[in-house]
Design a protein around this motif. Structure first.
Motif, PDB file in Angstrom:
ATOM      1  N   LEU A 202       9.792  -8.945  48.725  1.00 45.01           N
ATOM      2  CA  LEU A 202       8.713  -9.840  49.156  1.00 45.01           C
ATOM      3  C   LEU A 202       7.349  -9.191  48.993  1.00 45.01           C
ATOM      4  N   LEU A 203       7.320  -7.860  48.890  1.00 46.48           N
ATOM      5  CA  LEU A 203       6.060  -7.142  48.681  1.00 46.48           C
ATOM      6  C   LEU A 203       5.369  -7.560  47.392  1.00 46.48           C
ATOM      7  N   ARG A 204       6.147  -8.074  46.442  1.00 47.00           N
ATOM      8  CA  ARG A 204       5.571  -8.421  45.143  1.00 47.00           C
ATOM      9  C   ARG A 204       5.046  -9.855  45.096  1.00 47.00           C
ATOM     10  N   LEU A 205       5.215 -10.601  46.176  1.00 46.99           N
ATOM     11  CA  LEU A 205       4.716 -11.973  46.212  1.00 46.99           C
ATOM     12  C   LEU A 205       3.235 -12.000  46.580  1.00 46.99           C
ATOM     13  N   LYS A 206       2.566 -13.067  46.205  1.00 47.13           N
ATOM     14  CA  LYS A 206       1.139 -13.211  46.475  1.00 47.13           C
ATOM     15  C   LYS A 206       0.935 -13.907  47.814  1.00 47.13           C
ATOM     16  N   ASP A 207      -0.001 -13.388  48.590  1.00 46.36           N
ATOM     17  CA  ASP A 207      -0.267 -13.890  49.934  1.00 46.36           C
ATOM     18  C   ASP A 207      -1.588 -14.658  49.939  1.00 46.36           C
ATOM     19  N   LYS A 208      -1.540 -15.916  50.389  1.00 43.68           N
ATOM     20  CA  LYS A 208      -2.749 -16.744  50.387  1.00 43.68           C
ATOM     21  C   LYS A 208      -3.842 -16.159  51.272  1.00 43.68           C
ATOM     22  N   SER A 209      -3.445 -15.492  52.343  1.00 43.66           N
ATOM     23  CA  SER A 209      -4.442 -14.910  53.249  1.00 43.66           C
ATOM     24  C   SER A 209      -5.208 -13.774  52.585  1.00 43.66           C
ATOM     25  N   ASP A 210      -4.706 -13.316  51.425  1.00 45.99           N
ATOM     26  CA  ASP A 210      -5.378 -12.237  50.708  1.00 45.99           C
ATOM     27  C   ASP A 210      -6.294 -12.741  49.609  1.00 45.99           C
ATOM     28  N   LEU A 211      -6.484 -14.054  49.509  1.00 47.46           N
ATOM     29  CA  LEU A 211      -7.360 -14.583  48.469  1.00 47.46           C
ATOM     30  C   LEU A 211      -8.773 -14.054  48.672  1.00 47.46           C
ATOM     31  N   ILE A 212      -9.170 -13.147  47.809  1.00 49.73           N
ATOM     32  CA  ILE A 212     -10.452 -12.473  47.966  1.00 49.73           C
ATOM     33  C   ILE A 212     -11.612 -13.447  47.784  1.00 49.73           C
ATOM     34  N   SER A 213     -11.387 -14.549  47.042  1.00 55.10           N
ATOM     35  CA  SER A 213     -12.465 -15.517  46.823  1.00 55.10           C
ATOM     36  C   SER A 213     -12.923 -16.143  48.128  1.00 55.10           C
ATOM     37  N   GLU A 214     -12.069 -16.079  49.176  1.00 54.53           N
ATOM     38  CA  GLU A 214     -12.428 -16.639  50.470  1.00 54.53           C
ATOM     39  C   GLU A 214     -13.028 -15.587  51.391  1.00 54.53           C
ATOM     40  N   ASN A 215     -13.144 -14.349  50.932  1.00 56.40           N
ATOM     41  CA  ASN A 215     -13.547 -13.260  51.811  1.00 56.40           C
ATOM     42  C   ASN A 215     -14.592 -12.359  51.174  1.00 56.40           C
ATOM     43  N   PHE A 216     -15.702 -12.948  50.722  1.00 57.73           N
ATOM     44  CA  PHE A 216     -16.729 -12.144  50.078  1.00 57.73           C
ATOM     45  C   PHE A 216     -17.790 -11.655  51.055  1.00 57.73           C
ATOM     46  N   GLY A 217     -17.640 -11.994  52.331  1.00 56.61           N
ATOM     47  CA  GLY A 217     -18.643 -11.595  53.308  1.00 56.61           C
ATOM     48  C   GLY A 217     -18.454 -10.172  53.776  1.00 56.61           C
ATOM     49  N   ASP A 218     -19.047  -9.862  54.917  1.00 58.91           N
ATOM     50  CA  ASP A 218     -18.985  -8.525  55.491  1.00 58.91           C
ATOM     51  C   ASP A 218     -17.538  -8.143  55.769  1.00 58.91           C
ATOM     52  N   PRO A 219     -17.038  -7.037  55.180  1.00 61.82           N
ATOM     53  CA  PRO A 219     -15.655  -6.629  55.406  1.00 61.82           C
ATOM     54  C   PRO A 219     -15.321  -6.473  56.883  1.00 61.82           C
ATOM     55  N   GLU A 220     -16.274  -6.010  57.685  1.00 57.71           N
ATOM     56  CA  GLU A 220     -15.998  -5.782  59.094  1.00 57.71           C
ATOM     57  C   GLU A 220     -15.821  -7.101  59.849  1.00 57.71           C
ATOM     58  N   LEU A 221     -16.362  -8.199  59.300  1.00 58.30           N
ATOM     59  CA  LEU A 221     -16.265  -9.485  59.984  1.00 58.30           C
ATOM     60  C   LEU A 221     -15.113 -10.331  59.448  1.00 58.30           C
ATOM     61  N   LYS A 222     -14.853 -10.229  58.159  1.00 60.76           N
ATOM     62  CA  LYS A 222     -13.911 -11.164  57.553  1.00 60.76           C
ATOM     63  C   LYS A 222     -12.597 -10.546  57.097  1.00 60.76           C
ATOM     64  N   LEU A 223     -12.571  -9.260  56.835  1.00 62.54           N
ATOM     65  CA  LEU A 223     -11.353  -8.647  56.319  1.00 62.54           C
ATOM     66  C   LEU A 223     -10.533  -8.107  57.477  1.00 62.54           C
ATOM     67  N   LEU A 224      -9.630  -8.936  57.964  1.00 66.19           N
ATOM     68  CA  LEU A 224      -8.799  -8.542  59.088  1.00 66.19           C
ATOM     69  C   LEU A 224      -7.719  -7.580  58.628  1.00 66.19           C
ATOM     70  N   LYS A 225      -7.299  -6.702  59.502  1.00 67.15           N
ATOM     71  CA  LYS A 225      -6.252  -5.763  59.152  1.00 67.15           C
ATOM     72  C   LYS A 225      -4.942  -6.517  58.936  1.00 67.15           C
ATOM     73  N   PRO A 226      -4.113  -6.089  57.975  1.00 65.63           N
ATOM     74  CA  PRO A 226      -2.866  -6.792  57.701  1.00 65.63           C
ATOM     75  C   PRO A 226      -1.909  -6.688  58.874  1.00 65.63           C
ATOM     76  N   THR A 227      -1.183  -7.781  59.125  1.00 64.13           N
ATOM     77  CA  THR A 227      -0.206  -7.775  60.209  1.00 64.13           C
ATOM     78  C   THR A 227       1.097  -7.161  59.711  1.00 64.13           C
ATOM     79  N   ARG A 228       1.863  -6.647  60.660  1.00 69.96           N
ATOM     80  CA  ARG A 228       3.175  -6.082  60.350  1.00 69.96           C
ATOM     81  C   ARG A 228       4.230  -6.804  61.168  1.00 69.96           C
ATOM     82  N   PHE A 229       5.466  -6.666  60.761  1.00 68.07           N
ATOM     83  CA  PHE A 229       6.554  -7.219  61.537  1.00 68.07           C
ATOM     84  C   PHE A 229       6.659  -6.443  62.848  1.00 68.07           C
TER      85      PHE A 229
END
Length: 448
Positions: A202-229
């Protein structure tokens, strides 16, 4: 901790180096308007800028987000470089991922003069030599928040293409589940959640939450840390209830991916008690709650027969296979008919025979369980020494191909009836206890 992915990535850049592309604010804005933004794109450059590009390469994009003063790094794979005119070449960048550290933070963490100079060069394309590429990867990996992105790139560079091991079988099983749902592995998942330090296709699948086109703002405000199981909150309450019906225990899970299409969800869960490399095989269980059918696919490896004058591919059933057949027969005995459901074949079990080292795209055949049993009981399953084996040549084309098989799953024409939840609970546990890797795909209505 499973850090195989890290050493694979280090080994790759140690051999080939990497590339850095610099984007100005105008290019970032234009990318933000495209479908995949900085996740996937093609771009042209003069030949002299791309002459050192020999794909595939690890590729970094150095840019300043539109609403931030911090320079950001993204990572992906540069997959092609081709001349398209007398003056220009076109490169393709894909599998883009966010990195959760700005350039300033990165250099402050572990100052290295040579690396700082490379990252400070104001050029459209910069080739980074292998030794500095290794340092860059090591530095990025010192931020644990970057591990998901780095692991994704490592896995994408090592995507199995041939039936050579359990990782390849799991890759094929995941792709089979996606196609049965009517999508392919280029689709973006709504969500991908991973068990800490567990290997999964599953690591090789694309994640919609990672669409960089939706996250061009301030990394500290918009780039949330990835969740884990996390055992307590990995699965939503309704899905947890659904999984509990089939006894897919959380402590065996290695990952989960969620897809949506036409008002339906597909949830893919990977599970194995030990590592994928140590597992004794791979099974796919496709539970279609819409059509109310369940299909189970068990993978078996065909070995090339080197002793024959005519090239053939052979599978030799062993004692373990005989035990598995007993379990399958017991399960099939629990399948009572349902007057409201129609099946061409009510058995849940199918055997997928794959040719060792053949391409994933065309190296497999599929047999229903009852057809397999007829074959092994017939004279054509006897070898020169009267031993039982499945011969690809002896089948003479009498088997299911992938396309028709997927169509039968989608239509609900094959698979067990809906009244089999109790039996499924037992068999899924037994499969995992047998140290096999299990991919469970559940198709259901989005509002179920």
């Amino acid at each position: 901790m499973d850090d195989t992915w890290f050493f694979r990535l280090i080994s790759f850049v140690e051999r080939k180096g990497c590339i850095i592309l610099q984007f100005d604010s105008e290019m970032v804005e234009r990318a933000s308007l495209s479908k995949h933004g900085l996740n996937e794109f093609t771009k042209t450059y003069p030949h002299d800028l791309t002459q050192k590009i020999s794909p595939p390469l690890v590729c970094f994009i150095l840019y300043q987000p539109l609403e931030s003063c911090k320079t950001q790094l993204n990572i992906g794979v540069l997959s092609s470089n081709a001349a398209i005119s007398t003056f220009e070449s076109r490169i393709k960048y894909k599998n883009g991922k966010k990195l959760f550290s700005s350039l300033k933070d990165l250099l402050y963490e572990n100052y290295d003069l040579a690396l700082s100079e490379i990252l400070s060069i104001k050029k459209q394309v910069t080739y980074v030599k292998p030794n500095l590429s290794v340092k860059l990867i090591e530095l990025l990996s010192s931020f644990t928040s970057n591990h998901n992105s780095l692991q994704y790139i490592s896995e994408s560079l090592n995507t199995p293409t041939k039936y050579s091991n359990n990782s390849a079988l799991q890759e094929d099983a995941i792709q089979t589940a996606l196609r049965a749902f009517g999508i392919n592995n280029n689709e973006f998942a709504l969500d991908i959640t991973l068990m800490e330090d567990k290997s999964t296709g599953l690591l090789r699948l694309k994640d919609k939450s990672d669409l960089i086109s939706e996250n061009f703002g301030d990394p500290e405000l918009k780039l949330l840390k990835p969740t884990r199981f996390i055992e307590d909150n990995a699965i939503t309450k309704d899905v947890y209830s659904l999984l509990s019906k089939y006894s897919l225990e959380i402590n065996s899970l290695t990952g989960k991916a969620l897809f949506e299409k036409n008002g339906e969800y597909l949830e893919i869960y990977t599970a194995n008690r030990t590592t994928l490399e140590q597992a004794l095989g791979v099974d796919l269980i496709y539970i279609n709650l819409t059509q109310k059918n369940t299909v189970m696919v068990q993978y078996k490896m065909l070995e090339q027969n080197e002793n024959s004058t005519q090239r053939d591919w052979i599978y030799y059933p062993n004692e373990k296979m005989r035990d598995e057949l007993t379990r399958m027969r017991l399960f099939n005995q629990c399948l009572g008919p349902d007057t409201n459901e129609y099946r061409l074949n009510k058995s849940a079990f199918y055997l997928k025979f794959v040719k060792r080292d053949a391409a994933l795209k065309n190296g497999s055949i599929i047999l229903p369980l009852d057809h397999y049993e007829k074959i092994v009981d017939s004279s054509r399953a006897r070898g020169p020494r009267k031993g039982v084996r499945i011969s690809y040549n002896q089948l003479k084309g009498q088997y299911l191909r992938q396309g028709p098989f997927l169509g039968l799953i989608q239509s609900g024409y094959i698979g067990s009836y809906s009244k089999t939840t109790g039996a499924l609970r037992t068999i899924i546990n037994e499969i995992i206890d047998d140290n096999r890797s299990v991919i469970t795909a559940i198709q259901r209505q989005a509002k179920a």
